[in-house]
Enzyme design. Structure first.
Site, PDB file in Angstrom:
ATOM      1  N   GLY A 278       0.907  -1.115   0.070  1.00 30.49           N
ATOM      2  CA  GLY A 278       0.013   0.073   0.128  1.00 30.49           C
ATOM      3  C   GLY A 278       0.730   1.084   0.109  1.00 30.49           C
ATOM      4  N   GLU A 320       4.830  -6.021   0.428  1.00 32.71           N
ATOM      5  CA  GLU A 320       4.134  -6.137  -0.774  1.00 32.71           C
ATOM      6  C   GLU A 320       4.072  -5.212  -1.703  1.00 32.71           C
ATOM      7  OE1 GLU A 320       0.620  -8.370   0.305  1.00 32.71           O
ATOM      8  OE2 GLU A 320       1.618  -9.944   1.052  1.00 32.71           O
ATOM      9  N   GLY A 322       3.381  -2.864  -4.849  1.00 32.54           N
ATOM     10  CA  GLY A 322       3.066  -3.071  -5.963  1.00 32.54           C
ATOM     11  C   GLY A 322       2.994  -1.665  -6.777  1.00 32.54           C
ATOM     12  N   CYS A 395     -18.896   7.015 -24.147  1.00 32.94           N
ATOM     13  CA  CYS A 395     -20.219   7.509 -23.732  1.00 32.94           C
ATOM     14  C   CYS A 395     -20.617   7.692 -22.342  1.00 32.94           C
ATOM     15  CB  CYS A 395     -21.398   6.815 -24.564  1.00 32.94           C
ATOM     16  SG  CYS A 395     -22.896   7.683 -24.889  1.00 32.94           S
ATOM     17  N   GLU A 396     -20.105   8.606 -21.378  1.00 30.52           N
ATOM     18  CA  GLU A 396     -20.326   8.818 -19.937  1.00 30.52           C
ATOM     19  C   GLU A 396     -19.587  10.255 -19.556  1.00 30.52           C
ATOM     20  OE1 GLU A 396     -21.417   6.850 -17.639  1.00 30.52           O
ATOM     21  OE2 GLU A 396     -21.626   5.059 -18.688  1.00 30.52           O
TER      22      GLU A 396
END
Length: 469
Positions: A278, A320, A322, A395-396
């Protein structure tokens, strides 16, 4: 920013820009800490790994994810070296493909996967399965059996149902060695200061066993009593995009207290503990992440202090990372299609710059209200900066790539824009929304480019549509 049922772009104040965004003296200039280590501009043209993005787009098209191999490897080594007494697992969910898995192995890191597909990529890359950890809150019996068959080094257990499935697998193996090695994921009740969807250690969420309720201790007790299972230790993950070690301090205190209780009451030694990942990165000038060396020093001191207070030996630790490795190593290059100006409050105007990608290649702005930066990448401009919003072609109304940025006022159709910090989750979460074709991942290094994930084709798009067969 105030909420609105139709999305953040409709909320009061959304058209004024964030308070942290400052108009730059030169809208062509890069902000170095937002970009990969080899990024530079030459005559206004962005270069990554010695490759001009104008040449890259001419060869590979746009949009395209551009992955700086030297930067990725350098960040992996930085974590490996800073945490040299830890096991460092690269969190494959950030971004994983066969070539990246090989880089991870070559740089001496372990690999964390959380699905059968990610495990398949690791297998294809020839990754040492003893150095693979397998996460997930709903691993099926078939998935667990596959992991055990391949010899995955540790399975992070997330529920009592999963314990039952592993017990059944162990029984079916008839006591065969080696035993199935597991860790117990616990929720420490820590509220990480991050978006609610990526905070993962508070009680009311889907991951892990609660320390407070006693479920975590019961999971430990049950696994220790199960023939064929070997308990390595406890696992904690408090969230994502975290900038300091304060949350880890609270989590480590609570997880180590449980660890000490297990040692005392059950008379066993748990050799390992995982503090998760994180670690945050800089997406915009408002972000100031800690470096691996600083994190390592602070986390070592936290664990050592808590172990002294509890009178226990420190377990071997793992982390971890990432996003902190993959995130800054990649940018996304787009071509501009249209530009329009919209009148804002007080007579100001904003430029809406539409590009040839959008929420299909970067959903994080719409999903997490994430902030990004961008730069004019294909030429230099002498125009003044203008407040702009970079939007996609879907289309948003919420199809926004960069909510607010100062770009040169002469940005026009045909220009190239590049968005840094897109290595984590953008390709992993990419979709075929509106039947868009997912972009390629192009690795660059020492003046050369090569495709490591090819662009999807129309044939790919229709391959699973059996209606015309």
């Amino acid at each position: 920013m105030p909420s609105h049922e139709a999305g953040w772009a409709h909320a009061d104040g959304a058209l004024k820009g964030p308070s942290w965004l400052r108009e730059p003296a030169d809208p062509n200039a890069l902000v170095p800490h937002l970009w990969s280590q080899t990024a530079r501009k030459s005559d206004g043209v962005l270069e990554i790994g010695g490759v001009r993005v104008t040449d890259l787009v001419a060869e590979h098209g746009s949009p395209a994810y551009v992955l700086d191999e030297a930067d990725f490897r350098g960040r992996a080594r930085a974590f490996r070296d800073a945490f040299d007494d830890y096991d460092v697992f690269y969190a494959g969910k950030a971004f994983l493909c066969t070539e990246v898995a090989r880089w991870v192995a070559e740089e001496g890191l372990c690999l964390d996967v959380c699905s059968a597909g990610e495990l398949l990529v690791a297998q294809r890359a020839g990754f040492d399965m003893a150095r693979v950890g397998y996460h997930g809150n709903n691993k099926t019996a078939a998935e667990l059996a596959r992991a055990v068959e391949l010899g995955v080094g540790r399975i992070v257990v997330d529920s009592f149902h999963e314990v039952e499935r592993l017990e059944a697998l162990a029984a079916a193996r008839g006591g065969a060695d080696p035993r199935i090695r597991v860790m117990v994921r616990v929720t420490a009740g820590v509220e990480a200061h991050t978006h609610e969807y990526i905070a993962t250690a508070h009680e009311d969420q889907k991951f892990g066993f609660s320390i407070t309720s006693g479920d975590a201790f019961e999971a430990v007790r049950r696994i220790l009593a199960a023939p064929g299972l070997e308990l390595l230790g406890l696992h904690s993950h408090i969230g994502s995009q975290i900038f300091d070690s304060s949350g880890f301090e609270v989590a480590a205190r609570r997880v180590l207290a449980l660890h000490a209780r297990v040692v005392s009451e059950l008379d066993v030694v748990l050799p390992e503990m995982d503090l998760g990942g994180g670690f945050g990165i800089a997406y915009t000038t408002q972000d100031d992440p800690s470096q691996p060396g600083q994190l390592a020093g602070e986390m070592r001191e936290i664990v050592a202090r808590e172990c002294r207070a509890l009178g226990i030996a420190a377990p071997r630790l793992s982390i971890e990372p990432g996003r902190a490795i993959a995130g800054p190593s990649m940018c996304t290059v787009y071509s501009v299609g249209t530009v329009k100006e919209v009148a804002l409050d007080g007579g100001a105007r904003r430029s809406y710059v539409s590009v040839d990608g959008g929420m299909s290649d970067n959903i994080r702005t719409a999903l997490y209200d994430a902030d990004y930066s961008c730069t004019l990448a294909g030429r230099a401009s002498t125009a003044a900066p203008r407040l702009s919003r970079v939007v996609g072609k879907h289309c948003e109304a919420g199809d926004v790539v960069v909510k607010d940025e100062f770009l040169p006022a002469d940005v026009a159709p045909g220009d190239l824009l590049a968005v840094p910090g897109t290595g984590a989750y953008c390709r992993s979460m990419a979709s075929n929304y509106n039947h868009a074709l997912r972009p390629p991942v192009v690795a660059v290094r020492d003046g050369a480019s090569r495709v490591i994930v090819r662009r999807e084709t129309e044939d790919d798009l229709l391959a699973t549509d059996v209606g015309g067969a």
